[in-house]
Design a protein around this motif. Structure first.
Motif, PDB file in Angstrom:
ATOM      1  N   LEU A   9       0.807  -1.213   0.000  1.00 22.90           N
ATOM      2  CA  LEU A   9       0.000   0.000   0.000  1.00 22.90           C
ATOM      3  C   LEU A   9       0.844   1.270   0.000  1.00 22.90           C
ATOM      4  O   LEU A   9       0.480   2.262  -0.618  1.00 22.90           O
ATOM      5  N   ALA A  16      -0.891   5.211  -6.068  1.00 19.60           N
ATOM      6  CA  ALA A  16      -1.575   4.297  -5.155  1.00 19.60           C
ATOM      7  C   ALA A  16      -1.693   4.910  -3.766  1.00 19.60           C
ATOM      8  O   ALA A  16      -2.729   4.787  -3.104  1.00 19.60           O
ATOM      9  N   LEU A  20      -5.237   5.907  -1.786  1.00 26.32           N
ATOM     10  CA  LEU A  20      -5.571   5.468  -0.427  1.00 26.32           C
ATOM     11  C   LEU A  20      -5.872   6.670   0.459  1.00 26.32           C
ATOM     12  O   LEU A  20      -6.811   6.633   1.278  1.00 26.32           O
ATOM     13  N   CYS A  93     -11.173  -0.192  -1.616  1.00 23.58           N
ATOM     14  CA  CYS A  93      -9.989   0.503  -2.110  1.00 23.58           C
ATOM     15  C   CYS A  93      -8.706  -0.182  -1.647  1.00 23.58           C
ATOM     16  O   CYS A  93      -7.801  -0.423  -2.439  1.00 23.58           O
ATOM     17  N   LEU A  97      -6.049  -2.024  -4.194  1.00 23.49           N
ATOM     18  CA  LEU A  97      -4.646  -1.626  -4.267  1.00 23.49           C
ATOM     19  C   LEU A  97      -3.723  -2.779  -3.882  1.00 23.49           C
ATOM     20  O   LEU A  97      -2.673  -2.980  -4.497  1.00 23.49           O
ATOM     21  N   TYR A  98      -4.125  -3.535  -2.876  1.00 26.35           N
ATOM     22  CA  TYR A  98      -3.297  -4.662  -2.431  1.00 26.35           C
ATOM     23  C   TYR A  98      -3.187  -5.724  -3.522  1.00 26.35           C
ATOM     24  O   TYR A  98      -2.117  -6.277  -3.761  1.00 26.35           O
ATOM     25  N   GLN A 100      -3.973  -5.171  -6.740  1.00 23.44           N
ATOM     26  CA  GLN A 100      -3.755  -4.530  -8.030  1.00 23.44           C
ATOM     27  C   GLN A 100      -4.863  -4.898  -9.021  1.00 23.44           C
ATOM     28  O   GLN A 100      -4.619  -5.205 -10.172  1.00 23.44           O
ATOM     29  N   LEU A 105     -10.960  -1.194  -9.193  1.00 19.60           N
ATOM     30  CA  LEU A 105     -10.759   0.252  -9.083  1.00 19.60           C
ATOM     31  C   LEU A 105     -11.759   1.022  -9.943  1.00 19.60           C
ATOM     32  O   LEU A 105     -12.295   2.052  -9.530  1.00 19.60           O
ATOM     33  N   LEU A 179      -3.599   4.376 -12.199  1.00 19.34           N
ATOM     34  CA  LEU A 179      -3.285   3.056 -11.665  1.00 19.34           C
ATOM     35  C   LEU A 179      -3.620   1.958 -12.671  1.00 19.34           C
ATOM     36  O   LEU A 179      -2.958   0.915 -12.707  1.00 19.34           O
TER      37      LEU A 179
END
Length: 374
Positions: A9, A16, A20, A93, A97-98, A100, A105, A179
């Motif tokens: 993260l 990214a 967050l 979220c 992100l963790y 990908q 997203l 992203l």
């Protein structure tokens, strides 16, 4: 575990990290502001309830009071659900992100824009609860005489919420786009250049994403239905709702997640059967809302909306589950299990195991390249 989470993260690109931060700020700011709105609204509903004794002998005024009070009472649940949606988007979220997950997203961006729409709608709800709602003016005048701002006191907070949601929606959409470009290389490393395999992986990602949103909308419908409708009915209907809505929906989501992860066709067939049962229940409830509007007094519009969303999500989830089922035993499971193995053997660092040797992968800007599943 927490070290790996923090590395993924905070140790990846600044896009990214900003995503967050935007999600955290939105969740905190909107939850606090909506808490103030809820407090003001609860006070307003409490004051409105005091008029029942004053109008109980006048059928016309009593009907007007019943309409206003039912609408006000139902809106309380939606304020709570809006707060819950902020924590849900934060969890989604972090998970996106963790792992990908670019699909997730994009879906989250749409979800945040939907939240922006609701924040605008609730201003209309507050300003039209007592006035301009088709109810006889006598009961309106009676309430306004006691408090001429009731329940418009919440509008300043709601305006600020709209501004916060607008800023976060635009910001997150931009960050999600950036992203999406970054995470494309990650997918290539996991799946390779095989376009057919990448299409299978995309269907897998969409299915997992849909299951997560199914959880939120199915449970949201169940909570509001129990709180606003079923709890006032007989025990028989409470039992029907718990079994057909809560247990069936939750069970089928668990089975679907397990089935697509392990590529077990029996589990996917059970999931698809559960989808059909849940869809039948939602259709039944939509018909019930149309046939018995008095039963859903003050909640009809929102219950119909959530039922429609659940019905649409169920249809889309069923369709994607069928496409995922067709992709079983075609090599995707191997790529997913290999990614898990590489991530665990790398001790939180990214590596490729080749000829029993581990090679670290670095991006051009010297950030450790990330590995993930979905």
């Amino acid at each position: 575990m927490f070290g790996s989470l923090a590395e993924k993260l905070f140790g990846q690109s600044y896009y990214a990290r900003y995503a967050l931060i935007v999600s955290l700020c939105q969740a905190f700011a909107v939850s606090v502001l909506e808490g103030f709105v809820l407090a003001v609204h609860t006070k307003a509903v409490s004051e409105i309830s005091q008029f029942e004794s004053k109008v109980k002998d006048d059928p016309t005024l009593l009907q007007g009071f019943t309409d206003i009070y039912a609408q006000g009472r139902s809106m309380t649940i939606y304020h709570v659900l809006f707060i819950a949606s902020q924590f849900f988007q934060l969890v989604i979220c972090v998970d996106a992100l963790y792992r990908q997950n670019t699909i997730q997203l994009i879906a989250l961006s749409l979800f945040i824009f939907a939240g922006l729409s609701f924040s605008a709608i609730q201003v209309y709800q507050s300003t039209s609860l007592i006035v301009d709602n088709g109810i006889t003016s006598s009961i309106q005048d009676l309430i306004i005489q006691q408090n001429d701002t009731l329940p418009k006191d919440a509008v300043p907070y709601e305006i600020v919420i709209i501004v916060v949601m607008l800023m976060s929606s635009i910001s997150f959409a931009y960050l999600a786009y950036k992203l999406y470009q970054e995470f494309g290389w990650s997918i290539y490393k996991k799946i390779g250049a095989d376009m057919a395999m990448r299409d299978r992986y995309k269907m897998y990602q969409i299915f997992i994403m849909l299951l997560k949103f199914d959880v939120f909308f199915f449970l949201s419908f169940s909570i509001q239905f129990l709180a606003l409708v079923v709890i006032l009915e007989a025990t028989k209907e409470i039992l029907q709702h718990v079994i057909l809505s809560v247990l069936t929906s939750t069970g089928m989501i668990i089975v679907g997640f397990w089935g697509v992860q392990t590529e077990r066709k029996v589990l996917m067939y059970l999931f698809m059967l559960g989808c059909c049962v849940a869809e039948g229940y939602f259709v039944w409830k939509i018909v019930d809302v149309s046939v018995n509007p008095e039963k859903y007094h003050g909640t009809r519009i929102f219950v119909t909306f959530f039922l429609s969303v659940c019905l649409a999500l169920g249809i889309v989830t069923f369709t994607i589950s069928f496409l995922c089922l067709k992709n079983f035993d075609k090599g995707l499971k191997y790529h997913l299990s290999r990614s898990r193995s590489l991530s665990s053997q790398g001790g939180g660092r990214d590596a490729i195991i080749e000829n029993s040797r581990a090679f670290s992968l670095e991006t051009v800007n010297r950030h450790t390249q990330r590995w993930s599943i979905d």
